[in-house]
Write an enzyme that holds these catalytic residues in place. Structure first.
Site, PDB file in Angstrom:
ATOM      1  N   LYS A 171       0.850  -1.307  -0.232  1.00  0.00           N
ATOM      2  CA  LYS A 171       0.005  -0.278  -0.098  1.00  0.00           C
ATOM      3  C   LYS A 171       0.830   1.350   0.076  1.00  0.00           C
ATOM      4  CE  LYS A 171      -1.734   1.586   4.152  1.00  0.00           C
ATOM      5  NZ  LYS A 171      -1.389   3.208   4.560  1.00  0.00           N
ATOM      6  N   ASN A 172       1.762   1.183   0.960  1.00  0.00           N
ATOM      7  CA  ASN A 172       2.687   2.711   1.065  1.00  0.00           C
ATOM      8  C   ASN A 172       3.586   2.785  -0.113  1.00  0.00           C
ATOM      9  OD1 ASN A 172       1.058   3.230   3.316  1.00  0.00           O
ATOM     10  ND2 ASN A 172       2.628   2.578   4.858  1.00  0.00           N
TER      11      ASN A 172
ATOM     12  N   ARG B  37      -4.296  10.363   4.180  1.00  0.00           N
ATOM     13  CA  ARG B  37      -2.877  10.919   4.503  1.00  0.00           C
ATOM     14  C   ARG B  37      -1.962  10.962   3.076  1.00  0.00           C
ATOM     15  NH1 ARG B  37       0.640  14.313   7.838  1.00  0.00           N
ATOM     16  NH2 ARG B  37       2.551  13.547   7.434  1.00  0.00           N
TER      17      ARG B  37
ATOM     18  N   ASP C 271      -5.106   8.020   9.220  1.00  0.00           N
ATOM     19  CA  ASP C 271      -5.392   7.557  10.426  1.00  0.00           C
ATOM     20  C   ASP C 271      -5.202   8.405  11.455  1.00  0.00           C
ATOM     21  OD1 ASP C 271      -5.600   5.190   9.269  1.00  0.00           O
ATOM     22  OD2 ASP C 271      -3.494   4.651   9.230  1.00  0.00           O
TER      23      ASP C 271
ATOM     24  N   ASP D 276       4.547   0.202  11.898  1.00  0.00           N
ATOM     25  CA  ASP D 276       3.494  -0.627  11.574  1.00  0.00           C
ATOM     26  C   ASP D 276       3.417  -1.893  11.827  1.00  0.00           C
ATOM     27  OD1 ASP D 276       2.916   1.920  10.265  1.00  0.00           O
ATOM     28  OD2 ASP D 276       3.666   1.416   8.322  1.00  0.00           O
TER      29      ASP D 276
ATOM     30  N   ILE E 277       7.384   6.742  16.743  1.00  0.00           N
ATOM     31  CA  ILE E 277       7.133   7.457  15.554  1.00  0.00           C
ATOM     32  C   ILE E 277       5.835   8.190  15.703  1.00  0.00           C
ATOM     33  CG2 ILE E 277       7.200   7.016  13.022  1.00  0.00           C
ATOM     34  CD1 ILE E 277       9.686   6.318  14.020  1.00  0.00           C
TER      35      ILE E 277
END
Ligand code: EPU
Length: 432
Positions: free
Chosen positions: A30-31, A101, A125, A314, A336
């Site tokens: 996804k990222n 985002r 998020d 994550d 983070i």
């Protein structure tokens, strides 16, 4: 594919106790995919992206690109084609950007391509403050003016961007990507110091290089970009999703299972897989992936989240679950995203023993978790709660599954294939 609004009304019913066993294949990250879609804006013509996950965020980004004049096809097939016009729009849809985002990553490419861009302050998020200062400072160093008006960031560089050294205070993934995508079409050389080193950064650099960009140092803290006059569209395969792969690895460990994860790169998950080994799992590399076998209650493992190659934030919720059912106690330190511990409140509902102090949490393993209704507050929190449900006694009802849909392609089906007991169902109307 369902719309975000349908999914808000769904929940997962997870029944604990099954041992997960079998094989699962992971799609692209996804990222990465979302940023690769933004990078396509840098060249006129048809870019094709392979291994794009069939997730909600890809739908949202596809719609955002369409409203900029692109023709986007295939988001439900895994192979996405993006036909970018000669002059794409530069004003992004306010509500689409606010809902995700990652949409801030169109800032750099549109500024480079159009000399002007208007992007809403992004949403996404609820896991912390998530500033944009480094994105903005970097673009200003490259010669842009950036203003904030009526909820929009408006960046302009009518005479084009000019390469320059840029230092980041922190190796921000998003800021590195935005500056990189702006710099590829700038005049002269840009050097990004303290750049993010995530595999997704390497992936976007590989795609940009395929488009004709001149980039050195991808995957290191110093990325050097020599601007070029134009880029061409490309066909590119998205790097596998290390976080989804890691989620299945932890699922195998907490259910005392035996899971082979295909299309996965163990080298992108080194610390997480090493932690699983310390916890008692047998982790082996297999063709095109890895296998995790666990035959006992997991041992507790300390976790400290850091930028890559450190332990990924994550993966923090998934390891919180592992520790919650472990034979021991462990400290989790979140460096983070400050609000990621909100998720631990939901784990407490299931009977976990956790104390937090600032960005530290002490998790004491308990013999059993007990199923209860819980709420996913972000995509990884949701994944963590599903894992907790798989080991808890009785039923765990996970609400807020639209967050999970943002990042996991067909999670319910994949867990069912491995033997997990999980169903998707409509959320009943609230009683009060
Ligand atoms: N930050 C600033 N100013 C900036 C940029 C970042 O203060 O200008 C702060 C953030 O507030 C945060 C930290 O720096 O505290 C890290 O932010 P970073 O920019 O590295 O993260 P991101 O680009 O917003 C991406 C992923 C996240 C992942 C992080 C870290 C996407 C769309 N998101 O976020 O993924 O956790 O990198 O690896 O790529 C997820 O998938 O669940 C997720 C949240």
């Amino acid at each position: 594919m369902r719309s975000p609004y349908d999914a808000v009304m769904d929940r997962f019913r997870v029944t604990g106790g099954a041992r997960l066993a079998g094989e699962v294949r992971i799609t692209g990250a996804k990222n990465s995919a979302l940023k690769l879609m933004a990078a396509a804006l840098l060249a006129e013509g048809v870019t094709v992206l392979e291994e794009v996950p069939k997730i909600l965020d890809v739908q949202i980004m596809s719609e955002l690109l369409r409203r900029l004049g692109c023709v986007v096809e295939g988001e439900t097939t895994g192979t996405l084609s993006i036909d970018v016009p000669a002059s794409p729009g530069h004003v992004t849809d306010y509500d689409l950007v606010r809902s995700m985002r990652a949409s801030i990553c169109v800032l750099g490419p549109l500024l480079a391509r159009c000399g002007e861009v208007q992007v809403a302050f992004p949403g996404g998020d609820a896991i912390g403050s998530r500033g944009l200062d480094m994105h903005i400072d970097g673009l200003v160093k490259l010669g842009a003016t950036v203003e904030n008006e009526h909820g929009y960031l408006i960046a302009k560089a009518p005479k084009g961007l000019v390469g320059t050294p840029v230092w980041l205070d922190f190796p921000s993934v998003g800021a590195t990507e935005n500056i990189l995508m702006a710099a590829v079409l700038a005049k002269g050389t840009t050097v990004i110091d303290n750049a993010a080193r995530e595999p997704e950064i390497v992936d976007i650099c590989t795609m940009l290089s395929g488009m004709g960009a001149k980039i050195e140092g991808a995957g290191t803290s110093t990325i050097e970009i020599h601007g070029v006059d134009g880029l061409s569209p490309v066909r590119h395969r998205t790097v596998p999703d290390r976080i989804v792969a890691g989620t299945f690895a932890v699922a195998a460990a907490v259910t005392h299972g035996d899971v082979t994860v295909r299309n996965a790169r163990p080298e992108h998950l080194e610390i997480a897989l090493d932690k699983l080994t310390v916890s008692g799992a047998a982790v082996t590399t297999v063709e095109d992936g890895f296998r995790v076998v666990m035959d006992r209650r997991p041992g507790a493992v300390d976790v400290v989240t850091l930028p890559y190659p450190g332990f990924a934030t994550d993966m923090q919720p998934q390891f919180a679950v592992l520790n919650a059912v472990s034979d021991g106690h462990a400290m989790i330190t979140e460096n983070i995203f400050e609000a990621r511990f909100v998720f631990l409140q939901e784990l407490l509902r299931l009977g976990a023993s956790i104390r937090t102090d600032g960005h530290h949490a002490i998790v004491r393993g308990v013999d059993r978790l007990s199923g209860a209704p819980v709420l996913a507050t972000d995509v990884r929190a949701g994944a963590g709660l599903v894992l907790a449900g798989l080991v808890a006694d009785g039923e765990t009802l996970v609400s807020g599954v639209h967050h999970i849909d943002r990042g996991y392609d067909d999670l319910v089906n994949q867990l069912q294939v491995l033997g997990g007991s999980i169903e998707r169902e409509p959320e009943p109307e609230p009683r009060f």
